[in-house]
Design an enzyme around this catalytic site. Structure first.
Site, mmCIF file in Angstrom:
data_model
loop_
_atom_site.group_PDB
_atom_site.id
_atom_site.type_symbol
_atom_site.label_atom_id
_atom_site.label_comp_id
_atom_site.label_asym_id
_atom_site.label_seq_id
_atom_site.Cartn_x
_atom_site.Cartn_y
_atom_site.Cartn_z
ATOM 1 N N HIS A 70 21.144 18.885 40.505
ATOM 2 C CA HIS A 70 19.876 19.471 40.108
ATOM 3 C C HIS A 70 19.929 19.652 38.585
ATOM 4 O O HIS A 70 20.987 19.497 37.967
ATOM 5 C CB HIS A 70 19.672 20.800 40.827
ATOM 6 C CG HIS A 70 19.095 20.655 42.204
ATOM 7 N ND1 HIS A 70 18.580 21.704 42.924
ATOM 8 C CD2 HIS A 70 18.934 19.561 42.983
ATOM 9 C CE1 HIS A 70 18.131 21.265 44.099
ATOM 10 N NE2 HIS A 70 18.332 19.968 44.164
ATOM 11 N N SER A 115 11.518 27.422 38.671
ATOM 12 C CA SER A 115 12.296 28.492 39.307
ATOM 13 C C SER A 115 13.506 27.894 40.032
ATOM 14 O O SER A 115 13.369 26.954 40.815
ATOM 15 C CB SER A 115 11.400 29.234 40.303
ATOM 16 O OG SER A 115 12.154 30.183 41.033
ATOM 17 N N CYS A 170 16.319 26.969 42.596
ATOM 18 C CA CYS A 170 16.506 27.061 44.056
ATOM 19 C C CYS A 170 17.736 27.924 44.358
ATOM 20 O O CYS A 170 18.444 28.359 43.464
ATOM 21 C CB CYS A 170 16.642 25.656 44.653
ATOM 22 S SG CYS A 170 18.279 24.893 44.413
ATOM 23 N N CYS A 209 20.994 26.612 42.756
ATOM 24 C CA CYS A 209 21.115 26.838 41.320
ATOM 25 C C CYS A 209 21.141 28.328 40.986
ATOM 26 O O CYS A 209 21.788 28.750 40.020
ATOM 27 C CB CYS A 209 19.993 26.108 40.600
ATOM 28 S SG CYS A 209 20.119 24.318 40.852
ATOM 29 N N ASP A 252 14.475 17.058 48.060
ATOM 30 C CA ASP A 252 15.239 17.691 46.986
ATOM 31 C C ASP A 252 15.491 19.166 47.223
ATOM 32 O O ASP A 252 16.428 19.742 46.677
ATOM 33 C CB ASP A 252 14.530 17.500 45.640
ATOM 34 C CG ASP A 252 15.480 17.747 44.480
ATOM 35 O OD1 ASP A 252 16.542 17.097 44.444
ATOM 36 O OD2 ASP A 252 15.183 18.597 43.621
#
Lengths: 152, 152
Positions: A56, A81, A83, A86, A146
């Protein structure tokens, strides 16, 4: 932090997102800034480009910054924002601050991070929003892949 | 799940951890299993080997499994309780189950995952524990770096 500075740093992440868009990838970019305002690392989502589901934008920027003994005082700047994946990265490594370009098309763990002591600066950047809205509308299956929402 | 099966699957992750140990790396391994008991991907922590702070064992196994539309029915098997970064990965992508070799030397987000609907199987594997205790005792700074606890 100063909002003008946050918007300035966001430009680095947006450049990464645009580059991903131009490559046919998912248009999300990020940069890790040091406590003196220097860019430690930058990167973009690489699912399409490298066939890599683990990269990512935020993890790309984190990797690009190399091995570090501490993340105290650093800022993760991301166009979207973060996920849970992350957000977990930010929490685990003690990254002090997160600048979020927009949370309208997707809202991840930024409120969870704020609840755990991370300074969160949520911008409402028109270019970040436009890039994501266009991408999601044109590639709903890829976007769901994703973020693990593809079902099945 | 059946504990004998969990212990059997854990052997794949332990092989990865041993390989990391032999390379001078952080001895944590992982494997992603499919719903029919097949290995989809496997990997180990690569901080030392590749100078890559973003590749924990779980993210290596996840990357090795390639792009997938869904993780429903999959199991992440790891020799050590997953940190927030790797726990976030499991939650974001809807990985159904986590098998943890041990949580004695480090306890990450496995209880958080269980509270969010992930089936967690916590084993108390003697080899996983011994590998980590020896590593942490001999390399405290490296270990703290890997989990962002190095301060500074």
């Amino acid at each position: 932090m100063d909002l003008e500075l946050a918007r300035d740093w966001l430009r680095t992440a947006v450049e990464e997102a645009r580059a991903g868009h131009a490559e046919g990838g998912i248009p999300i970019g990020a940069a890790l800034y040091g406590s003196r305002g220097e860019v430690l690392g930058r990167g973009r989502n690489r699912r399409v480009q490298d066939g890599d589901p683990a990269t990512h934008a935020e993890t790309a920027a984190f990797r690009d910054a190399g091995r570090r003994p501490s993340y105290r005082g650093t800022t993760m700047v991301t166009t979207l924002s973060p996920c849970w994946y992350c957000s977990g990265l930010v929490r685990q490594f003690g990254i002090s601050r997160v600048v979020v370009g927009e949370a309208g098309t997707f809202s991840g763990g930024h409120e969870w991070l704020a609840a755990h002591g991370v300074e969160v600066v949520l911008l409402d950047d028109p270019e970040c929003g436009a890039l994501m809205r266009e991408f999601v509308a044109g590639n709903p299956e890829l976007w769901n892949e994703d973020i693990g929402f593809a079902g099945g």
